[in-house]
Design a protein around this motif. Structure first.
Motif, short mmCIF file in Angstrom:
data_model
loop_
_atom_site.label_atom_id
_atom_site.label_comp_id
_atom_site.label_asym_id
_atom_site.label_seq_id
_atom_site.Cartn_x
_atom_site.Cartn_y
_atom_site.Cartn_z
N ILE A 28 48.04 48.23 37.08
CA ILE A 28 46.69 48.72 37.43
C ILE A 28 46.63 49.04 38.93
O ILE A 28 46.16 50.12 39.32
CB ILE A 28 45.62 47.68 37.05
N TYR A 29 47.15 48.14 39.77
CA TYR A 29 47.16 48.41 41.21
C TYR A 29 47.86 49.75 41.49
O TYR A 29 47.40 50.54 42.30
CB TYR A 29 47.93 47.32 41.98
N ALA A 30 48.98 49.97 40.80
CA ALA A 30 49.76 51.18 41.06
C ALA A 30 49.02 52.43 40.61
O ALA A 30 49.25 53.52 41.13
CB ALA A 30 51.12 51.09 40.38
N LEU A 31 48.12 52.26 39.62
CA LEU A 31 47.39 53.43 39.13
C LEU A 31 46.20 53.77 40.02
O LEU A 31 45.74 54.92 40.05
CB LEU A 31 46.89 53.19 37.70
N LEU A 32 45.69 52.78 40.76
CA LEU A 32 44.46 53.01 41.53
C LEU A 32 44.56 54.15 42.56
O LEU A 32 43.64 54.95 42.66
CB LEU A 32 43.99 51.70 42.18
N PRO A 33 45.67 54.23 43.34
CA PRO A 33 45.75 55.37 44.27
C PRO A 33 45.69 56.72 43.56
O PRO A 33 45.08 57.67 44.07
CB PRO A 33 47.11 55.19 44.95
N ILE A 34 46.28 56.79 42.37
CA ILE A 34 46.25 58.05 41.62
C ILE A 34 44.83 58.34 41.17
O ILE A 34 44.35 59.48 41.25
CB ILE A 34 47.20 57.97 40.40
N VAL A 35 44.13 57.29 40.74
CA VAL A 35 42.73 57.44 40.34
C VAL A 35 41.91 57.95 41.53
O VAL A 35 41.14 58.91 41.41
CB VAL A 35 42.16 56.10 39.83
N ALA A 36 42.13 57.33 42.69
CA ALA A 36 41.36 57.71 43.88
C ALA A 36 41.63 59.17 44.26
O ALA A 36 40.70 59.94 44.53
CB ALA A 36 41.72 56.79 45.04
N ALA A 221 55.47 57.83 44.32
CA ALA A 221 55.35 56.70 45.25
C ALA A 221 54.82 55.47 44.52
O ALA A 221 55.34 54.37 44.68
CB ALA A 221 54.43 57.08 46.40
N CYS A 222 53.77 55.66 43.72
CA CYS A 222 53.20 54.54 42.98
C CYS A 222 54.20 53.99 41.97
O CYS A 222 54.31 52.77 41.77
CB CYS A 222 51.92 54.96 42.27
N GLY A 223 54.94 54.89 41.33
CA GLY A 223 55.95 54.46 40.37
C GLY A 223 57.06 53.68 41.06
O GLY A 223 57.53 52.66 40.55
N LEU A 224 57.44 54.14 42.24
CA LEU A 224 58.50 53.45 42.97
C LEU A 224 58.07 52.03 43.34
O LEU A 224 58.87 51.10 43.31
CB LEU A 224 58.88 54.23 44.24
N MET A 272 55.61 63.97 35.76
CA MET A 272 55.77 62.79 36.62
C MET A 272 54.94 61.62 36.09
O MET A 272 55.42 60.50 35.98
CB MET A 272 55.36 63.13 38.06
N LEU A 273 53.68 61.90 35.77
CA LEU A 273 52.84 60.82 35.23
C LEU A 273 53.46 60.26 33.95
O LEU A 273 53.53 59.05 33.75
CB LEU A 273 51.42 61.34 34.96
N GLY A 274 53.94 61.17 33.12
CA GLY A 274 54.56 60.74 31.87
C GLY A 274 55.82 59.93 32.10
O GLY A 274 56.01 58.88 31.51
N ALA A 275 56.68 60.44 32.99
CA ALA A 275 57.96 59.79 33.20
C ALA A 275 57.79 58.40 33.81
O ALA A 275 58.47 57.46 33.42
CB ALA A 275 58.84 60.65 34.11
N TRP A 276 56.88 58.27 34.79
CA TRP A 276 56.76 56.99 35.50
C TRP A 276 55.82 56.01 34.82
O TRP A 276 56.01 54.81 34.89
CB TRP A 276 56.30 57.22 36.95
N PHE A 277 54.77 56.51 34.18
CA PHE A 277 53.75 55.57 33.69
C PHE A 277 53.60 55.54 32.17
O PHE A 277 53.00 54.61 31.64
CB PHE A 277 52.40 55.88 34.34
N MET A 278 54.06 56.56 31.46
CA MET A 278 53.86 56.57 30.01
C MET A 278 55.16 56.26 29.28
O MET A 278 55.18 55.44 28.37
CB MET A 278 53.36 57.93 29.55
#
Lengths: 346, 445
Positions: A28-36, A221-224, A272-278
């Protein structure tokens, strides 16, 4: 001594300081910057969409979770599903459709199979696939990033009442005073008009697209961060990207006119979203070392095939869902070599 | 490959655990007094139980044999203290709540000098006499398994064993008794290794020590003679580095095949504590009557390394070292593989390397309820045997024990506990596997 109560448990009597809620919290922390960033790009309507979808996901989990509902809320996985689903939806997606998507994601994608850990497919993508089929027009209606009025007004489609055709979107987009907005994503522009979006826009995310899929650099960056904290398996995004390059590279060399270069394929759309988060969703991905590699390559390959040869401009979602479905089979074929066994199996 | 080269010798997978060794590592071995009563189970070793040689009421002298070995796969038992036999009856032991045992009342007035033994030169004996002498000493693996040492050291010539591997890893958290033995009993250790090399007829001995004990490495190297075909290999500090198969891989680069034993790759493995005891006992012609244990854990007031008489009840150790708290968990061995005792009367036996005391706080922290598996794969990455604990766990819940063994190599699990240690859902995986294995063994029997 006689007053001492004796505790009896089995070994090991020590435990690594990582539990499921901790992993989920960091995702969730890693997703927040993307949300912002997504809210910064697309404005108030997108914020409303993200909040609505996440709240609906939580409510659905609580409602369908029954006895264990409270506990499953606390692990945080429903928040992740909600956030991820919202990030894959168009920024001006009608809120009521967002509610439908979230109910489908948690209800069909997760609880129907028995809740956390039992879902064969990524729940967020199940929700998105559901609304892709149900609302084909709204799911492909885009708004420009960085609109002038994005924090003071909400696109009319966002607040469209259920089952009525949203009206007035074209006028609202015109009010945003954005130059040359064509209403298509970089992938759409390429597929139907043969236009390649500049790399800089792809990296920063200043293109049309789903709410959270556009800023490629930020997503990496968030994925890393998660990869370094060992909360996601870095081999999966790497394999997905390798799969894309391996499939798109030779095609591009063969015919640069028809097939875009691998850079474009990597940075556009939801890759990218798919590869790192899905694709990295633990439940739907293999646990075996070779399995992870095959799974990632398969996603990359399928994405390229769907994008270049299919009817849709984007293929990440179906690629991941297909690979999720293939996971049990992949795992069966890639059981690890037991310590000491001969290198060649059976 | 390159990484493992930079880090030192090791195996792949395994886990990093907090060592907690600073609590006792610098504390020299001290002798604990004798308790009032010693409880001596007849089966402190793997194999057939010993046969008592004494009657109730009989007076015995420290070091005197009080039970004889019952055949080859068995060991004699020696009286750890001068005193009187008060009972021959079932008592709580580390192997179960009621196992046949000899209960000895220690004579409080006696000086407790060793009253038995005949000095001799083990290196001058022929192999057969030497093996017999080792069996007479009652020595079993002191690292935890308590496998009779004479059986381990009698290698059939057709197995072509070329290396004696000495396990000085001590990879379990908290335990430091082997560390202290390497520092304080270096001469005994080297003598023991020479005796074991003679008994097995191997050309070379290798001592594997984890890189968190540089002082032990230095001490052993200083204690070796130029002509000794013995070398120290420093291995990475990682759990379970001290597991037999892992150490063979790390120190010698050989892999024991699934279901196989070290002799198949030309190796015999012994623990440093066992070798030091061998080097101490054989030249004196004495029997094993005591051992060094680590007493550690957050709940103990006077932690340290103690030389205790075999048969000393845990209760006595708790009283002597000071246990704080109302609720406690007392673990024999280390936290990763040790077992908690159900009764404080349980005695220290040949295989007990330590007593770990935990109190309320740690028990609380470890009592998390198991949740659903989220298939994170951490267990797969941790398993040193390269099994698939994730899949095995699912199968165990469905009670498909045969599939577990046939398709997923359940029987190669040596219960190190890495899978349970890393599981973020707190699933007691290794406990599932223990149960599955014992059910399969029962079915086979």
């Amino acid at each position: 001594m006689s007053g001492t109560r004796i505790e009896l448990r089995t070994a090991p009597h020590a435990h690594a300081p990582v539990d499921v809620p901790l992993i989920m919290r960091h995702v969730i922390y890693a997703l927040l910057p993307i949300v912002a960033w997504s809210v910064w790009l697309f404005g108030l309507g997108t914020l409303l969409l993200i909040l609505t979808v996440t709240a609906t996901a939580l409510a659905t989990e609580r409602l369908l979770g029954g006895e264990g509902g409270e506990r499953s809320i606390r692990d945080g996985s429903a928040v992740i599903t909600g956030l991820l689903l919202a990030l894959t939806l168009p920024p001006a997606f009608p809120l009521w459709m967002g509610v439908v998507a979230a109910v489908a994601a948690i209800g069909l994608g997760k609880m129907l199979f028995g809740g956390l850990g039992m879902n064969p497919l990524n729940p967020a993508l199940v929700g998105r696939a559901f609304v892709q089929a149900a609302f084909p027009a709204s799911i492909t209606t885009w708004i420009p990033p960085l609109g002038a009025e994005r924090f003071t007004s909400v696109a009319p489609s966002t607040l469209a009442p259920p089952f009525l055709r949203p009206e007035g979107l074209a006028e609202w987009i015109a009010d945003q005073r954005v130059d040359a907005f064509t209403g298509a994503t970089p992938l759409g522009l390429f597929k139907f008009d043969g236009v390649i979006t500049p790399l800089r826009d792809l990296l920063a995310g200043t293109t049309a697209g789903s709410a959270g899929e556009t800023p490629a650099l930020l997503i990496v960056a968030c994925g890393l961060y998660l990869a370094f904290r060992r909360f996601l398996d870095w081999r999966i995004p790497l394999a997905v990207m390798a799969g894309v390059v391996l499939a798109a590279g030779p095609l591009h060399l063969l015919d640069a006119e028809r097939f875009p270069d691998p850079w474009f394929m990597l940075l556009s759309g939801g890759l990218m979203l798919g590869a790192w988060f899905m694709a990295t969703d633990m439940v739907g991905s293999p646990v075996t070392p070779w399995g992870v590699l095959i799974y990632g390559l398969l996603i990359g390959l399928l994405t390229v095939v769907i994008r270049l040869f299919g009817g849709l401009s984007e293929g990440v979602m179906y690629a991941i869902l297909l690979a999720n479905a293939a996971t049990p089979l992949i795992e069966r074929l890639t059981q690890p070599r037991v310590f000491g066994a001969a290198r060649r199996k059976e | 490959m390159i990484l493992s080269f930079l880090r030192g010798h090791t195996f792949s997978h395994g886990v990093r655990v907090a060592h907690h060794k600073e609590q006792t590592a610098s504390r020299p071995i001290r002798r604990l007094p004798f308790p009032e009563r010693l409880i001596l189970p007849l089966d402190p070793h793997i194999g057939k139980p010993a046969v008592p040689l004494v009657r109730r009421g009989q007076e015995v002298v420290r070091g005197e044999p009080i039970a004889r070995a019952d055949g080859w796969m068995s060991l004699p038992i020696h009286a750890p203290a001068t005193g009187r036999v008060v009972a021959l009856e079932p008592m709580p032991t580390p192997r179960g709540p009621r196992r046949p045992a000899i209960v000895l009342e220690v004579d409080p007035a006696d000086t407790q000098e060793m009253g038995w033994g005949e000095p001799r030169d083990p290196l001058a004996m022929d192999r057969e006499t030497l093996i017999a002498a080792i069996q007479e000493s009652g020595l079993a693996g002191l690292g935890g398994a308590a496998f009779p040492t004479h059986v381990k050291l009698s290698v059939p010539p057709e197995q072509r064993v070329d290396t004696l591997l000495i396990n000085g890893c001590e990879c379990e958290p908290y335990l430091t008794c082997d560390h202290r033995i390497m520092l304080e009993q270096t001469d005994d250790l080297v003598t023991g290794i020479r005796i074991a090399m003679r008994a097995t007829g191997v050309q070379e001995a290798v001592i594997g020590v984890e890189n968190n004990k540089p002082d032990a490495v230095a001490a052993i190297r200083a204690g070796l003679r130029e002509e000794d075909p013995i070398r120290v290999v420093v291995v990475e500090s990682k759990y379970p580095q001290g597991a037999e198969k892992m150490l063979i891989k790390a120190a010698l680069g050989r892999e024991v095949p699934p279901g196989g034993i070290p002799a198949q790759v030309g190796v015999v493995v012994n623990n440093v504590g066992t070798m030091a005891a061998l080097g101490h006992l054989l030249p004196r012609g004495e029997g094993l009557v005591e051992r060094v244990i680590t007493v550690a854990g957050p709940a103990v007031r006077r932690p340290g390394n103690y030389r205790v008489a075999l048969g000393t009840p845990i209760e006595f150790i708790l009283r002597h070292c000071g246990f704080e708290g109302k609720m406690g968990e007392f673990i024999l061995g280390g936290p990763m593989m040790g077992s908690a005792v159900s009764a404080v009367e349980t005695p220290i036996t040949k295989g007990t390397s330590g007593v770990l005391m935990l109190h309320e706080r740690e028990i609380e922290a470890e009592s998390r309820p198991a949740e659903h598996c989220i298939r994170c794969g951490r267990c797969v990455e941790a398993c040193p045997m390269h099994l698939n604990p994730c899949e095995l766990g699912w199968l165990a819940r469905k009670r498909e024990y045969d599939t577990m063994a046939e398709r997923f190599h359940l029987m190669d699990c040596f219960e190190c506990g890495c899978c349970s240690f890393v599981c973020p859902a707190s699933i007691p995986l290794v406990q599932y596997f223990r149960i599955a294995k014992s059910i399969l063994r029962e079915q086979a029997a």
